[in-house]
Design a protein around this motif. Structure first.
Motif, PDB file in Angstrom:
ATOM      1  N   ARG A 167       2.125   0.967  20.251  1.00  0.00           N
ATOM      2  CA  ARG A 167       3.227   1.290  21.153  1.00  0.00           C
ATOM      3  C   ARG A 167       4.445   0.432  20.846  1.00  0.00           C
ATOM      4  N   GLU A 220       3.671   8.968  17.630  1.00  0.00           N
ATOM      5  CA  GLU A 220       4.181   9.565  18.865  1.00  0.00           C
ATOM      6  C   GLU A 220       3.978   8.627  20.053  1.00  0.00           C
ATOM      7  N   ASP A 221       3.111   7.603  19.907  1.00  0.00           N
ATOM      8  CA  ASP A 221       2.877   6.641  20.980  1.00  0.00           C
ATOM      9  C   ASP A 221       3.881   5.495  20.971  1.00  0.00           C
ATOM     10  N   THR A 222       4.632   5.348  19.897  1.00  0.00           N
ATOM     11  CA  THR A 222       5.534   4.215  19.768  1.00  0.00           C
ATOM     12  C   THR A 222       6.690   4.332  20.755  1.00  0.00           C
ATOM     13  N   CYS A 223       6.874   3.292  21.564  1.00  0.00           N
ATOM     14  CA  CYS A 223       7.962   3.312  22.552  1.00  0.00           C
ATOM     15  C   CYS A 223       9.008   2.236  22.273  1.00  0.00           C
TER      16      CYS A 223
END
Length: 293
Positions: free
Chosen positions: A3, A185-188
Motif C-alpha cells: 500500500r 491497484e492497492d498502492t495508495c
C-alpha cells in the motif's frame, strides 16, 4: 500487496531493499506517532510489523545496485561527455545553494570552493573552464559533501548518479521499472526521496494507475538549470493520475534548491502541489529526518 511504496535517493549502491526498509520504517513510524493522529498508534504498529511480514504493506523500490561497478567482471559504467558536464553543472548549482544558506560553516566552505573555481582563467581550457573542477573540489571536501547529500561519502558518485539518470535512457528505464514493479491497484502512497522523487514523478506519468497520494521529500525537481528542463514528459505538469501531491523541503536542504514546487507543476484539473517547509535539527537532507517530520 504494497500500500506504501518507497523509493530512495543517491548513494545507496552498497545497500539493498531490506536494509533501506530497516532505516526508513522506524523513522516513518516515529513520524506517524508524532502526528498525534487518532489512528497513529494503529497505523504505526501496522507499519512496524510489516518489516517482518510475508505480505508487507510497505515495499522499497530499490535501484542502487544499478550503479555498481563490478571489478571482477571488468564492468564499469561508461559516462558520456554530456553526463560528466551535467554532473559538473550540478556541483556548481549545489555549491551556490549552500553558499546562500544560514549555517555559517556550510556557507563559508561553499564560498571558498566557489572562489577557487572562479579563479580559474577561462581561456586556459576554453568555454566552461570555470565550472570544470567543481565536482572534484566538492568531492574532496568530505564534510561539505556529507552536509549536502546527507551521506558520509564522496560527492562525485552521487552527482554522477543524478546525471546518469538524466542522460542515459537505459538507466532511466531500468530504475522506473523497479518502481513500476512495486505499484499495484492497492498502492495508495508513493514516497520519493531526492533522486527518488524525480523517478516517482516521472513514473506517475507513465504508470496510469490511479494514485491517491504522492509524497516528495528533499526533492530537486525544481532545480531549473539542471533537472527541470530534462524531466520527462515536458512541459512539467502535475501527474494526471495523482489525486494529491505533497512536497516537503526543509529551508536548509541544499538539494531542494527550489522548495516550492506548486508554481512549477500546474494541473489541468486545478490541483496544486501542497508545499511544506518545516525546519528541523540535524541532517536536513536525510530521508529519515524527513520521515520523522
Amino acid at each position: 500487496m504494497a500500500r506504501v511504496v518507497l523509493i530512495h535517493g543517491v548513494g545507496r549502491q552498497s545497500s539493498c531493499a531490506q536494509a533501506e526498509l530497516g532505516e526508513w520504517i522506524p523513522s516513518l513510524v516515529k513520524g506517524v506517532l508524532l502526528s498525534r493522529h487518532p489512528s497513529a498508534g494503529k497505523v504505526g504498529a501496522e507499519l512496524a510489523a510489516s518489516v517482518a511480514s510475508a505480505v508487507s504493506v510497505v515495499q522499497m523500490a530499490f535501484y542502487g545496485d544499478l550503479f555498481l561497478s563490478d571489478p571482477v567482471q571488468g564492468y564499469a559504467p561508461t559516462d558520456s561527455a554530456e553526463t560528466k558536464s551535467i554532473a559538473e553543472e550540478l556541483a556548481v548549482v549545489l555549491l551556490h545553494s549552500a553558499a546562500h544558506r544560514d549555517e555559517p560553516r556550510l556557507k563559508a566552505q561553499a564560498r571558498i570552493i566557489l572562489s577557487q573555481i572562479d579563479s580559474n582563467p577561462e581561456d586556459t581550457q576554453g568555454a566552461g573552464a570555470m565550472v570544470r573542477g567543481a565536482m572534484a573540489r566538492l568531492d574532496g571536501d568530505r564534510w561539505l559533501a556529507q552536509r549536502i547529500f546527507g551521506l558520509a561519502q564522496h560527492a562525485k558518485p552521487d552527482l554522477m548518479q543524478v546525471a546518469r539518470y538524466l542522460t542515459d535512457v537505459d538507466t532511466r528505464s531500468q530504475i522506473q521499472n523497479r518502481l513500476n514493479e512495486q505499484i499495484t491497484e492497492d498502492t495508495c502512497l508513493i514516497i520519493g526521496h531526492s533522486l527518488g522523487s524525480i523517478v516517482a514523478w516521472e513514473t506517475c506519468h507513465t504508470n496510469k494507475r490511479h494514485l491517491p497520494m504522492l509524497l516528495t521529500i528533499g526533492s530537486p525537481l525544481g532545480l531549473d538549470s539542471v533537472v527541470y528542463p530534462r524531466l520527462r514528459p515536458l512541459p512539467p505538469m502535475f501527474p494526471p493520475s495523482v489525486q494529491r501531491w505533497v512536497n516537503v523541503a526543509h529551508p536548509d536542504d541544499v538539494v531542494a534548491v527550489e522548495p516550492r514546487l506548486a508554481p512549477l507543476f500546474p494541473s489541468e484539473e486545478g490541483r496544486e502541489v501542497e508545499d511544506h517547509n518545516p525546519r528541523s535539527a540535524g541532517n536536513h537532507h536525510a530521508a529519515t529526518t524527513y520521515l520523522e517530520q
